[in-house]
Write an enzyme that holds these catalytic residues in place. Structure first.
Site, mmCIF file in Angstrom:
data_model
loop_
_atom_site.group_PDB
_atom_site.id
_atom_site.type_symbol
_atom_site.label_atom_id
_atom_site.label_comp_id
_atom_site.label_asym_id
_atom_site.label_seq_id
_atom_site.Cartn_x
_atom_site.Cartn_y
_atom_site.Cartn_z
ATOM 1 N N LYS A 1 38.807 33.673 44.441
ATOM 2 C CA LYS A 1 39.242 32.939 45.626
ATOM 3 C C LYS A 1 39.509 33.861 46.818
ATOM 4 C CE LYS A 1 43.943 32.226 43.785
ATOM 5 N NZ LYS A 1 43.805 33.240 42.732
ATOM 6 N N ARG B 1 51.362 27.707 44.794
ATOM 7 C CA ARG B 1 51.021 28.093 43.432
ATOM 8 C C ARG B 1 51.793 27.272 42.397
ATOM 9 N NH1 ARG B 1 48.849 33.393 43.828
ATOM 10 N NH2 ARG B 1 48.328 34.315 41.839
ATOM 11 N N ARG C 1 37.931 44.609 38.966
ATOM 12 C CA ARG C 1 38.566 44.377 40.269
ATOM 13 C C ARG C 1 39.157 45.662 40.852
ATOM 14 N NH1 ARG C 1 41.668 38.911 41.295
ATOM 15 N NH2 ARG C 1 43.477 40.089 40.633
ATOM 16 N N ARG D 1 44.476 47.371 40.170
ATOM 17 C CA ARG D 1 45.804 46.767 40.276
ATOM 18 C C ARG D 1 46.537 46.831 38.947
ATOM 19 N NH1 ARG D 1 45.037 41.026 43.114
ATOM 20 N NH2 ARG D 1 46.680 40.523 41.622
ATOM 21 N N ARG E 1 49.343 36.146 33.246
ATOM 22 C CA ARG E 1 49.033 35.485 34.521
ATOM 23 C C ARG E 1 48.225 34.203 34.291
ATOM 24 N NH1 ARG E 1 46.263 40.057 37.551
ATOM 25 N NH2 ARG E 1 46.060 38.603 39.272
HETATM 26 P P1 ADP Z 1 45.634 36.465 41.636
HETATM 27 O O1 ADP Z 1 45.222 35.243 42.343
HETATM 28 O O2 ADP Z 1 44.511 37.326 41.284
HETATM 29 O O3 ADP Z 1 46.566 36.199 40.498
HETATM 30 P P2 ADP Z 1 47.343 37.220 43.873
HETATM 31 O O4 ADP Z 1 47.008 38.406 44.662
HETATM 32 O O5 ADP Z 1 47.136 35.887 44.473
HETATM 33 O O6 ADP Z 1 46.506 37.385 42.543
HETATM 34 O O7 ADP Z 1 48.859 37.304 43.364
HETATM 35 C C1 ADP Z 1 49.379 38.432 42.722
HETATM 36 C C2 ADP Z 1 50.818 38.202 42.347
HETATM 37 O O8 ADP Z 1 51.596 37.968 43.507
HETATM 38 C C3 ADP Z 1 51.070 37.000 41.446
HETATM 39 O O9 ADP Z 1 50.880 37.296 40.077
HETATM 40 C C4 ADP Z 1 52.551 36.693 41.773
HETATM 41 O O10 ADP Z 1 53.406 37.589 41.116
HETATM 42 C C5 ADP Z 1 52.619 36.999 43.254
HETATM 43 N N1 ADP Z 1 52.338 35.799 44.093
HETATM 44 C C6 ADP Z 1 51.293 35.610 44.942
HETATM 45 N N2 ADP Z 1 51.347 34.406 45.536
HETATM 46 C C7 ADP Z 1 52.450 33.801 45.058
HETATM 47 C C8 ADP Z 1 53.060 32.522 45.260
HETATM 48 N N3 ADP Z 1 52.524 31.606 46.082
HETATM 49 N N4 ADP Z 1 54.213 32.256 44.591
HETATM 50 C C9 ADP Z 1 54.775 33.149 43.757
HETATM 51 N N5 ADP Z 1 54.260 34.349 43.502
HETATM 52 C C10 ADP Z 1 53.108 34.694 44.142
#
Ligand code: ADP
Ligand code: ZN
Length: 214
Positions: A13, A88, A123, A156, A167
């Site tokens: 995404k 989320r 990644r 990462r 996750r």
């Molecule tokens: P991915 O979509 O690959 O899991 P992201 O970069 O979107 O990775 O998110 C990485 C981390 O950042 C998540 O595992 C969480 O800990 C935190 N995070 C990101 N967006 C949110 C959100 N909307 N609410 C809570 N935690 C978030």
């Protein structure tokens, strides 16, 4: 145009959000990237977020909602934006509703868990600007170096297979219910994530066109 990308970690995404951002000149807002930036800069937010991000759990709602509110108030969001990684869970989606924000389209990029686990090892993320790459599906022009800012590309910490498993659990439990939430609002489409990034982009842009031509 207000868009949101939904999808499991590693579904692509972020990559699609960046492409759409360039094409339509509206900002892509990645809450994950904002958190990683704060962590890299050692800000108060970064310090608070670190233990959640590194372990693959969600950062508390009030923290992330505050962050998004601030970001959406910036000038560059006036003509629309693309949300990547927010909301989320259902309470974050309700917070967005309460802010009076109506999304035009929510694109769920669907990729099976099995393929996600395989993909994650490839990644990479720029340590300076946060742009995401993939060694196979969207490599940088020069290996290990960011196309945009020449920053170093890193693996990462939360892409470690054990954390990825957690996750995915968090995704299925907390984020996946948003598929139903946005279906009911009539704004959800599902795009099957393809092996070739460009193929996924084609499907994505076709869905966006449908909404733009309405
Ligand atoms: P991915 O979509 O690959 O899991 P992201 O970069 O979107 O990775 O998110 C990485 C981390 O950042 C998540 O595992 C969480 O800990 C935190 N995070 C990101 N967006 C949110 C959100 N909307 N609410 C809570 N935690 C978030
Ligand atoms: Zn960079």
């Amino acid at each position: 145009m207000k868009l949101m990308f939904l999808g499991a970690p590693g579904a692509g995404k972020g990559t699609q959000a960046e492409i759409v951002s360039e094409k339509y000149s509206i900002p892509a807002i990645s809450t994950g990237a904002l958190l990683r930036e704060a962590m890299a800069n050692g800000t108060e937010l970064g310090t608070l977020a670190k233990k959640y991000v590194d372990s693959g759990s969600l950062v508390p709602d009030e923290v992330i909602i505050g962050l998004v509110k601030e970001r959406l108030a910036e000038k560059d969001c006036a003509n629309g934006y693309i949300l990547d990684g927010f909301p989320r869970n259902v309470s974050q989606a309700e917070a967005l509703d309460q802010m009076g924000i109506k999304l035009d389209l929510v694109i769920d990029i669907h990729v099976s868990d099995e393929r996600i686990v395989k993909r994650m090892s490839g990644r990479r993320v720029c340590k300076d600007c946060g742009r995401s790459y993939h060694t196979e599906s969207s490599p940088s022009k020069v290996e290990g170096v960011c196309d945009v800012c020449n920053g170093e590309l890193l693996f990462r910490k939360d892409d470690d297979p054990v954390v990825v498993k957690h996750r995915l659990e968090v995704y299925h439990e907390q984020t996946e219910p948003l598929i139903n939430y946005y279906s009911k609002k009539g704004v959800l489409v599902t795009v099957e994530g393809q092996e070739e990034k460009a193929e996924t982009t084609k499907l994505t842009l076709a869905e966006i066109d449908k909404v733009r031509n309405k």
